[in-house]
Design a protein around this motif. Structure first.
Motif, PDB file in Angstrom:
ATOM      1  N   ARG A 382       0.828  -1.209   0.000  1.00 31.60           N
ATOM      2  CA  ARG A 382       0.000   0.000   0.000  1.00 31.60           C
ATOM      3  C   ARG A 382       0.865   1.264   0.000  1.00 31.60           C
ATOM      4  O   ARG A 382       0.555   2.253  -0.667  1.00 31.60           O
ATOM      5  N   THR A 383       1.978   1.215   0.747  1.00 34.60           N
ATOM      6  CA  THR A 383       2.880   2.365   0.771  1.00 34.60           C
ATOM      7  C   THR A 383       3.543   2.568  -0.586  1.00 34.60           C
ATOM      8  O   THR A 383       3.710   3.708  -1.043  1.00 34.60           O
ATOM      9  N   ALA A 384       3.943   1.486  -1.244  1.00 31.16           N
ATOM     10  CA  ALA A 384       4.527   1.605  -2.573  1.00 31.16           C
ATOM     11  C   ALA A 384       3.526   2.194  -3.562  1.00 31.16           C
ATOM     12  O   ALA A 384       3.891   2.987  -4.447  1.00 31.16           O
ATOM     13  N   HIS A 385       2.256   1.811  -3.412  1.00 33.15           N
ATOM     14  CA  HIS A 385       1.199   2.375  -4.261  1.00 33.15           C
ATOM     15  C   HIS A 385       1.132   3.891  -4.070  1.00 33.15           C
ATOM     16  O   HIS A 385       1.005   4.662  -5.038  1.00 33.15           O
ATOM     17  N   LYS A 386       1.243   4.345  -2.816  1.00 34.14           N
ATOM     18  CA  LYS A 386       1.214   5.776  -2.534  1.00 34.14           C
ATOM     19  C   LYS A 386       2.465   6.462  -3.095  1.00 34.14           C
ATOM     20  O   LYS A 386       2.387   7.587  -3.604  1.00 34.14           O
ATOM     21  N   ASP A 387       3.619   5.791  -3.002  1.00 31.56           N
ATOM     22  CA  ASP A 387       4.843   6.340  -3.597  1.00 31.56           C
ATOM     23  C   ASP A 387       4.646   6.632  -5.085  1.00 31.56           C
ATOM     24  O   ASP A 387       5.031   7.695  -5.587  1.00 31.56           O
ATOM     25  N   ILE A 388       4.063   5.676  -5.786  1.00 34.02           N
ATOM     26  CA  ILE A 388       3.849   5.846  -7.223  1.00 34.02           C
ATOM     27  C   ILE A 388       2.851   6.975  -7.488  1.00 34.02           C
ATOM     28  O   ILE A 388       3.039   7.796  -8.405  1.00 34.02           O
ATOM     29  N   ALA A 389       1.798   7.027  -6.674  1.00 30.73           N
ATOM     30  CA  ALA A 389       0.788   8.075  -6.865  1.00 30.73           C
ATOM     31  C   ALA A 389       1.402   9.470  -6.719  1.00 30.73           C
ATOM     32  O   ALA A 389       1.122  10.382  -7.515  1.00 30.73           O
ATOM     33  N   ARG A 392       3.516  10.357  -9.704  1.00 33.35           N
ATOM     34  CA  ARG A 392       2.679  10.720 -10.849  1.00 33.35           C
ATOM     35  C   ARG A 392       2.153  12.146 -10.701  1.00 33.35           C
ATOM     36  O   ARG A 392       1.999  12.869 -11.694  1.00 33.35           O
ATOM     37  N   GLU A 393       1.883  12.568  -9.458  1.00 37.36           N
ATOM     38  CA  GLU A 393       1.437  13.945  -9.254  1.00 37.36           C
ATOM     39  C   GLU A 393       2.541  14.929  -9.640  1.00 37.36           C
ATOM     40  O   GLU A 393       2.269  15.960 -10.270  1.00 37.36           O
ATOM     41  N   THR A 398       0.899  18.579 -10.507  1.00 32.93           N
ATOM     42  CA  THR A 398      -0.055  18.856  -9.422  1.00 32.93           C
ATOM     43  C   THR A 398       0.519  18.537  -8.058  1.00 32.93           C
ATOM     44  O   THR A 398      -0.172  18.654  -7.048  1.00 32.93           O
ATOM     45  N   GLY A 399       1.780  18.111  -7.997  1.00 36.75           N
ATOM     46  CA  GLY A 399       2.365  17.717  -6.721  1.00 36.75           C
ATOM     47  C   GLY A 399       3.112  18.839  -6.045  1.00 36.75           C
ATOM     48  O   GLY A 399       3.262  19.939  -6.578  1.00 36.75           O
ATOM     49  N   GLY A 400       3.594  18.541  -4.838  1.00 34.24           N
ATOM     50  CA  GLY A 400       4.388  19.519  -4.088  1.00 34.24           C
ATOM     51  C   GLY A 400       3.613  20.140  -2.951  1.00 34.24           C
ATOM     52  O   GLY A 400       2.388  20.032  -2.862  1.00 34.24           O
ATOM     53  N   GLU A 401       4.338  20.813  -2.062  1.00 29.75           N
ATOM     54  CA  GLU A 401       3.737  21.459  -0.909  1.00 29.75           C
ATOM     55  C   GLU A 401       2.946  22.702  -1.351  1.00 29.75           C
ATOM     56  O   GLU A 401       3.204  23.263  -2.418  1.00 29.75           O
ATOM     57  N   PRO A 402       2.000  23.154  -0.519  1.00 37.30           N
ATOM     58  CA  PRO A 402       1.257  24.393  -0.860  1.00 37.30           C
ATOM     59  C   PRO A 402       2.211  25.571  -1.061  1.00 37.30           C
ATOM     60  O   PRO A 402       3.131  25.781  -0.270  1.00 37.30           O
ATOM     61  N   GLY A 403       2.010  26.296  -2.132  1.00 30.29           N
ATOM     62  CA  GLY A 403       2.861  27.437  -2.430  1.00 30.29           C
ATOM     63  C   GLY A 403       4.090  27.096  -3.247  1.00 30.29           C
ATOM     64  O   GLY A 403       4.823  27.994  -3.673  1.00 30.29           O
ATOM     65  N   ALA A 404       4.353  25.790  -3.463  1.00 32.05           N
ATOM     66  CA  ALA A 404       5.532  25.403  -4.244  1.00 32.05           C
ATOM     67  C   ALA A 404       5.247  25.575  -5.731  1.00 32.05           C
ATOM     68  O   ALA A 404       4.100  25.704  -6.159  1.00 32.05           O
ATOM     69  N   ASP A 405       6.298  25.563  -6.513  1.00 30.19           N
ATOM     70  CA  ASP A 405       6.176  25.716  -7.967  1.00 30.19           C
ATOM     71  C   ASP A 405       5.983  24.325  -8.575  1.00 30.19           C
ATOM     72  O   ASP A 405       6.935  23.560  -8.677  1.00 30.19           O
ATOM     73  N   PRO A 406       4.755  23.942  -8.967  1.00 36.97           N
ATOM     74  CA  PRO A 406       4.526  22.588  -9.488  1.00 36.97           C
ATOM     75  C   PRO A 406       5.285  22.318 -10.784  1.00 36.97           C
ATOM     76  O   PRO A 406       5.666  21.185 -11.057  1.00 36.97           O
TER      77      PRO A 406
END
Length: 869
Positions: A382-389, A392-393, A398-406
């Motif tokens: 399940r953790t590996a699944h989250k790593d991949i998700a 992909r973000e 669409t990934g990164g912390e709030p305020g970061a440059d995606p």
């Protein structure tokens, strides 16, 4: 002058073993031995020891392996150590590594090595080092203040990762120190108008040029500054091994040492100043082997020396390993692929210059089989699944912390994936879908098992009546060589190469996470991908695939988990049935060595199952080449006076599952076979002195305790499959020299029948009931037997079950006589140990078989009385 016989050339399965029978010979004066190794012996050796050293030297000078079977009193550890020390003197090997699975034997190696050094007055002492695990070496693990609830390995890795982030040469975190701190070594950046600290460099990370790129990854002055700050913190100091450390008793936190802790991001957390001190010293250890009076550094000595200096004992141990003449550790250090990263890759001490000594070598196959087996839990999937998700973000912007440059995250992720040929959004999505499918397939298998085994398991679980047992779900017929149903189903649902692709996908995802600076996640995708690749590629006969279901009740609030997760853990299991090839690979890389035990025979079988036959070129009997190793065999019988012992096979019915029936304690309700054995057990238990009774299993041991407690006047102690502390306490009670004789009942497959020293008054009689066969109804055992059937001409039952069982019995009866002045009796309660019996195992008793005579049950009481009177 004593003329010591030289070892003959003994090759694989083409020669009979060299056998020496001993009946209490006198020692040989060292002065009379015309050999360079004689002055290494700490006392006058016995003839079998002089013979043994010469055999080992002859074989190991040819980079060969000596199989050495020797009863108690042979002095096997001294034979191996003296021969190894002589080979170091001759510069034929660089070092000796001795490994044992038994803590008592590890202490024996240390004791014998210290004795050699105490006697070795005209030569430099032998530098010895005992290798132990992190639990015993890491200061915060020793005092129980590691943060979190994870195990030692995970918690210490977390501490070290945070520490490394703080002391990296390119770290931007500002430590709360002044330029004059740490003996004035801290510099200020030389760039105009920059007042940032640059630590060991001329410039801070923002103003360094390319000339510093070849420097080590860490900054020793940053590390020293971190230690300085930790030692300045308030609170009680850590105390262990009788010394105080300069640091607090609990790991300090980044908020205690940074100027702006809120900017640390993923590097926030507890850190380990002991680990930092190792790098502050630029990987130099400020003490050596002379720290120990006998030049043998054990764990307590290393901990005392390192902790008092504020340094990590585990790192100090690893650093000193390469300088040691003799290393002593457990099987993991030589055969576990993970632990070998310390002994092989980091310290470089397992190579063609290393002589290997394997103690209690009869355990090797079983222990390495477990070391080479792997599991993958549902949580890791399940953790590996989250790593991949998350990867992909990043790729989708669409990934990164709030305020970061995606877009920056996307560019970084794309740059990393460019290094992995063929890995893109499509393959990552396929990896996620494959893990989702695996989780569903596992859940269905477990649910089906619970429906079959416990029809209404949810109600039983709520009521507390669900049996607290673990389960195995075999995914193929263990008695056939065929693919498993999970792999077959995956091939239908996905491309057949999905298992292999997961290795690359996992590595790529881990690289994306490692390259990102805005997450403190420790990705598991790489390890999961490696496991799934193995699952889909390794041999179906060698590895048995199944699902492990472990009873582990816990509150589960995650509604995405299957309902059975409240009561059980589920894991995929790759069980190694036959470790022959990995063992051969380890042996072939080394400079030869000794494999020794009191129970190695039959040698021809041992050579095959250990992989040694693959090293020896037995085709023509010529000298060994660079690609082959000479393999020789030597046996030594008991060296104690024969009149001090009695050895009998008691002519009782076979104590088999079919014959003995239910373990009832009412004599009238017992089967005839159980009645016969119950009577013999009472007779043996009533014999003089302490008595050890070894039943085929712990369940049968429970029966024997219940039956004997009301019949025998002696206290009857029960050994269970428990933690080592409980076993030690039970043995302490058994060993009390208070005038009271006791009976200890255990399983012949347990821990107190091997490697425990019952010297002196501790034991007078040992009896083994039946032949302690492993449970052949177990799916894993069936798979093991099937693997041996495929690999060897002989039957899998003989190689995988029968021979190991008789070795267990021989180990148990070997507990009795431990010295020349000791007296005792050894009994085998089952007629199958007699040579003329149906399904006899007498031929497997090796040198012991000539010691045993047969006695009828009705004469056992008389025979014992006659011997002891």
């Amino acid at each position: 002058m004593c003329v010591v016989p030289r070892a003959s050339s003994l090759w694989s399965v083409t020669q009979e073993p060299h056998v020496v029978s001993n009946t209490g010979e006198r020692t040989v004066s060292r002065r009379s031995i015309d050999a360079a190794w004689a002055d290494l012996f700490p006392f006058d050796p016995y003839p079998q020891q002089t013979d043994g050293v010469e055999h080992v030297l002859s074989v190991c000078r040819d980079r060969g392996y000596q199989l050495l079977e020797g009863a108690c009193g042979t002095g096997k550890t001294l034979i191996a150590l003296v021969a190894g020390a002589q080979l170091i003197e001759e510069e034929r090997v660089d070092r000796v590594m001795a490994v044992t699975p038994v803590k008592q034997q590890l202490k024996q190696f240390v004791t014998d090595l210290e004795a050699i050094n105490e006697h070795r007055t005209e030569r430099d002492p032998i530098d010895g080092l005992v290798m132990v695990g992190k639990r015993d070496m890491l200061p915060y693990a020793r005092v129980g203040t590691l943060p979190g609830e994870d195990g030692v390995q995970a918690a210490s890795s977390e501490l070290h990762e945070t520490t490394a982030a703080l002391i990296r040469r390119d770290a931007t975190h500002e430590l709360a120190v002044q330029p004059g701190d740490v003996n004035g070594r801290i510099n200020v950046c030389s760039a105009p108008d920059c007042d940032r600290l640059s630590y060991a460099s001329d410039a801070c990370p923002d103003h360094r040029d390319d000339r510093e790129t070849d420097a080590s990854w860490y900054d020793p002055v940053r590390a020293a500054a971190l230690c300085h700050l930790a030692s300045s913190l308030d609170g009680p100091r850590l105390e262990t091994a009788g010394v105080n450390a300069p640091y607090p008793e609990s790991p300090p936190h980044t908020r205690d040492v940074l100027v702006n802790p809120e900017t640390a991001g993923p590097d926030t957390g507890h850190f380990d100043p002991f680990y930092a001190r190792f790098f502050a010293n630029e990987e130099w250890v400020p003490f050596g082997f002379s720290e120990a009076e006998t030049n043998v550094l054990d764990s307590e000595t290393i901990v005392r020396a390192a902790v008092s200096r504020g340094m990590c004992p585990h790192e100090a141990m690893a650093s000193l390993m390469g300088a040691a003449d003799v290393l002593v550790g457990n099987y993991n250090h030589a055969f576990d692929p993970v632990t070998r990263q310390l002994t092989d890759e980091k310290a470089g001490v397992l190579d063609s210059g290393t002589m290997l000594v394997v103690d209690e070598a009869h355990m090797l196959e079983e222990r390495v089989r477990d070391l080479l087996s792997e599991t993958l839990g549902m949580h890791s999937l399940r953790t590996a699944h989250k790593d991949i998700a998350l990867a992909r973000e990043y790729l989708s912007g669409t990934g990164g912390e709030p305020g970061a440059d995606p877009s920056a995250h996307r560019r970084e992720a794309q740059s990393v994936l460019a290094e992995f040929n063929g890995v893109d959004q499509t393959s990552l999505r396929a990896g996620q879908e494959f893990i989702e499918w695996l989780l569903r397939a596992m859940s269905e298998e477990v649910s089906e098992l619970l429906r079959e085994e416990h029809a209404d398991w949810q109600r039983q679980f709520r009521e507390g009546s669900l049996p607290e047992v673990d389960h195995e779900i075999p995914l193929r017929d263990p008695q056939a060589v065929e693919s498993d149903r999970l792999t077959d189903a995956a091939s239908e649902a996905f491309d057949g190469g999905i298992w292999r692709e997961m290795k690359t996908v996992g590595a790529a995802v881990a690289a994306v996470h490692d390259n990102d600076s805005q997450t403190d996640r420790s990705p598991v995708a790489a390890g999961v991908g490696q496991f799934l690749n193995q699952w889909g590629t390794v041999d179906t006969g060698t590895y048995f695939r199944e699902i492990e279901v472990e009873y582990a009740p816990k509150p589960v609030e995650d509604t995405t988990l299957p309902d059975w997760a409240t009561a059980y853990n589920g894991a995929l299991s790759l069980y190694n049935c036959i470790p022959r090839d990995p063992l051969a690979g380890v042996f072939s890389d080394l400079a030869g060595g000794v494999l020794m035990s009191a129970t190695l025979e039959p040698f021809d079988v041992y050579r095959q199952v250990s992989g040694l036959d693959r090293l020896a070129d037995a085709s023509d009997g010529t000298d060994a080449t660079d690609d082959t190793h000479r393999v020789a065999t030597t046996s030594y019988g008991l060296s104690f006076p024969p009149e001090n012992r009695a050895s009998w096979v008691v002519d009782l019915p076979p104590f088999t599952y079919r014959n003995r029936g239910a373990p009832v304690t009412d004599y009238e309700e017992m089967t005839g076979a159980r009645q016969a054995h119950a009577g013999a057990l009472v007779t043996v238990a009533r014999s003089p002195g302490n008595v050890l009774l070894c039943l085929p299993s712990y369940a049968e041991a429970e029966w024997a305790v219940e039956y004997l407690t009301d019949i025998v006047s002696k206290p009857v102690l029960r050994d269970r499959s428990t933690e080592s502390d409980a076993t030690d306490a039970m043995l302490d009670q058994f060993f009390q020299n208070d005038g009271t004789d006791r009976v200890l009942v255990t399983s012949a497959r347990g821990t107190v029948t091997e490697g425990v020293d019952y010297k002196g008054h501790r034991l007078h009689t040992a009896a083994v009931v039946g032949v302690p066969y492993a449970n052949t109804a177990n799916p894993r055992m069936k798979a093991v037997m099937n693997a041996y059937d495929q690999e060897f001409d002989a039957g899998g039952f003989e190689y995988a079950v029968q021979i190991p069982a008789v070795r267990k019995a021989r180990q148990a009866i070997g507990r009795v006589l431990r010295g020349h002045d000791e007296v005792g009796t050894r009994l085998l309660l089952d007629r199958r140990y007699h040579s003329g019996a149906p399904r006899s195992v007498a031929a497997l008793l090796s040198t012991d078989r000539t010691e045993f005579s047969t006695v009828s049950p009705d004469m056992l009481d008389f025979a014992l009385d006659q011997f002891w009177s």
